[in-house]
Write an enzyme that holds these catalytic residues in place. Sequence first.
Site, PDB file in Angstrom:
ATOM      1  N   ASP A  92      28.501 -41.647 -19.758  1.00 48.33           N
ATOM      2  CA  ASP A  92      29.169 -40.295 -19.830  1.00 48.33           C
ATOM      3  C   ASP A  92      29.929 -40.102 -18.392  1.00 48.33           C
ATOM      4  O   ASP A  92      29.239 -39.309 -17.648  1.00 48.33           O
ATOM      5  CB  ASP A  92      28.250 -39.196 -20.241  1.00 48.33           C
ATOM      6  CG  ASP A  92      28.842 -37.986 -19.933  1.00 48.33           C
ATOM      7  OD1 ASP A  92      29.928 -37.706 -19.874  1.00 48.33           O
ATOM      8  OD2 ASP A  92      27.761 -36.811 -20.102  1.00 48.33           O
ATOM      9  N   LYS A 109      33.006 -38.895 -17.999  1.00 43.70           N
ATOM     10  CA  LYS A 109      33.802 -37.753 -18.584  1.00 43.70           C
ATOM     11  C   LYS A 109      35.283 -38.064 -17.744  1.00 43.70           C
ATOM     12  O   LYS A 109      35.494 -37.229 -17.014  1.00 43.70           O
ATOM     13  CB  LYS A 109      33.381 -36.234 -18.292  1.00 43.70           C
ATOM     14  CG  LYS A 109      32.062 -35.841 -19.297  1.00 43.70           C
ATOM     15  CD  LYS A 109      31.963 -34.547 -19.345  1.00 43.70           C
ATOM     16  CE  LYS A 109      30.844 -34.040 -20.136  1.00 43.70           C
ATOM     17  NZ  LYS A 109      29.280 -34.387 -19.446  1.00 43.70           N
TER      18      LYS A 109
HETATM   19  P1  OMP Z   1      20.506 -31.326 -22.188  1.00 41.74           P
HETATM   20  O1  OMP Z   1      21.103 -29.921 -22.015  1.00 41.74           O
HETATM   21  O2  OMP Z   1      19.440 -31.550 -21.174  1.00 41.74           O
HETATM   22  O3  OMP Z   1      20.007 -31.602 -23.442  1.00 41.74           O
HETATM   23  O4  OMP Z   1      21.647 -32.433 -21.993  1.00 41.74           O
HETATM   24  C1  OMP Z   1      22.768 -32.194 -22.553  1.00 41.74           C
HETATM   25  C2  OMP Z   1      23.561 -33.464 -22.163  1.00 41.74           C
HETATM   26  O5  OMP Z   1      24.876 -33.591 -22.799  1.00 41.74           O
HETATM   27  C3  OMP Z   1      24.014 -33.631 -20.557  1.00 41.74           C
HETATM   28  O6  OMP Z   1      24.076 -34.991 -20.255  1.00 41.74           O
HETATM   29  C4  OMP Z   1      25.517 -32.995 -20.594  1.00 41.74           C
HETATM   30  O7  OMP Z   1      26.131 -33.712 -19.495  1.00 41.74           O
HETATM   31  C5  OMP Z   1      25.961 -33.392 -22.066  1.00 41.74           C
HETATM   32  N1  OMP Z   1      27.004 -32.562 -22.521  1.00 41.74           N
HETATM   33  C6  OMP Z   1      26.666 -31.242 -22.644  1.00 41.74           C
HETATM   34  O8  OMP Z   1      25.544 -30.751 -22.391  1.00 41.74           O
HETATM   35  N2  OMP Z   1      27.547 -30.215 -23.172  1.00 41.74           N
HETATM   36  C7  OMP Z   1      28.922 -30.598 -23.390  1.00 41.74           C
HETATM   37  O9  OMP Z   1      29.794 -30.013 -23.780  1.00 41.74           O
HETATM   38  C8  OMP Z   1      29.206 -31.972 -23.487  1.00 41.74           C
HETATM   39  C9  OMP Z   1      28.156 -33.008 -22.815  1.00 41.74           C
HETATM   40  C10 OMP Z   1      28.479 -34.475 -22.887  1.00 41.74           C
HETATM   41  O10 OMP Z   1      29.560 -34.868 -22.927  1.00 41.74           O
HETATM   42  O11 OMP Z   1      27.775 -35.299 -23.230  1.00 41.74           O
END
Ligand code: OMP
Length: 217
Positions: A59, A61
């Site tokens: 990831d 991005k």
């Molecule tokens: P938790 O909130 O701890 O479950 O983590 C969420 C994961 O998804 C992190 O690695 C964020 O970088 C990723 N993420 C988001 O939370 N929101 C998004 O809109 C997009 C991502 C992503 O691209 O993975």
Amino acid sequence: MLVKNRLILALDLQDFESAKRIVEEVHDLVDGIKIGYPLLLSHGSSVMGELDEKNVIWDLKLADIPHINGMIARKAFESGARGLIAHGFLGGDSLLSVKDVAQENGGDFFVVVEMSHPGSKEFINLRSLDLLKLALDVDATGIIAPGNRPERIELYRSLTEKMLILCPGIGAQGGDAGSAIKAGADCVIVGRAITESKEPRKAAMEILRGLSGEIDS
Ligand code: OMP
């Protein structure tokens, strides 16, 4: 990417020993592991050799000009990534450079079309349908869409049958895994609800139980 259990672990840790321990506990329960800047900047790409998981999605991005996006993508796949996450707002040429490298390497690439945090409403989410169209045009493996907004997942599902929909925003950001799957997500991406649990395996199994109700129904 092979979708089976419909759960992807977001391994957003900086301490590699803890990260490894969690992967050992849950690797048979997940379809993949997503790693990003926290782990890669702390330990470098050599972590790849030590993770007991084949489907590691980087990831990063990606959000740069085509030349740089392609260069970074190539490095990621050379280092063992099986998938990459890229931003679409840089435009079609920047995404195509990622697609070309993913294709050369038989890997996956996912485009962020809408995000899960409140600030996403200020910019990126205003152009989500254009980003979805771009992802379709470049034939992305899938999109990233907010798991905490099931009505949006439903909309994306209605507009694309062929692309995978991967959804973060579960647990710590308020989303419910079962509701996301019911709305049409192929996989949920879960970080803290597993990594910060005292019993990560139990937490992952609990999420899977919540999913199975929706998959069976
Ligand atoms: P938790 O909130 O701890 O479950 O983590 C969420 C994961 O998804 C992190 O690695 C964020 O970088 C990723 N993420 C988001 O939370 N929101 C998004 O809109 C997009 C991502 C992503 O691209 O993975």
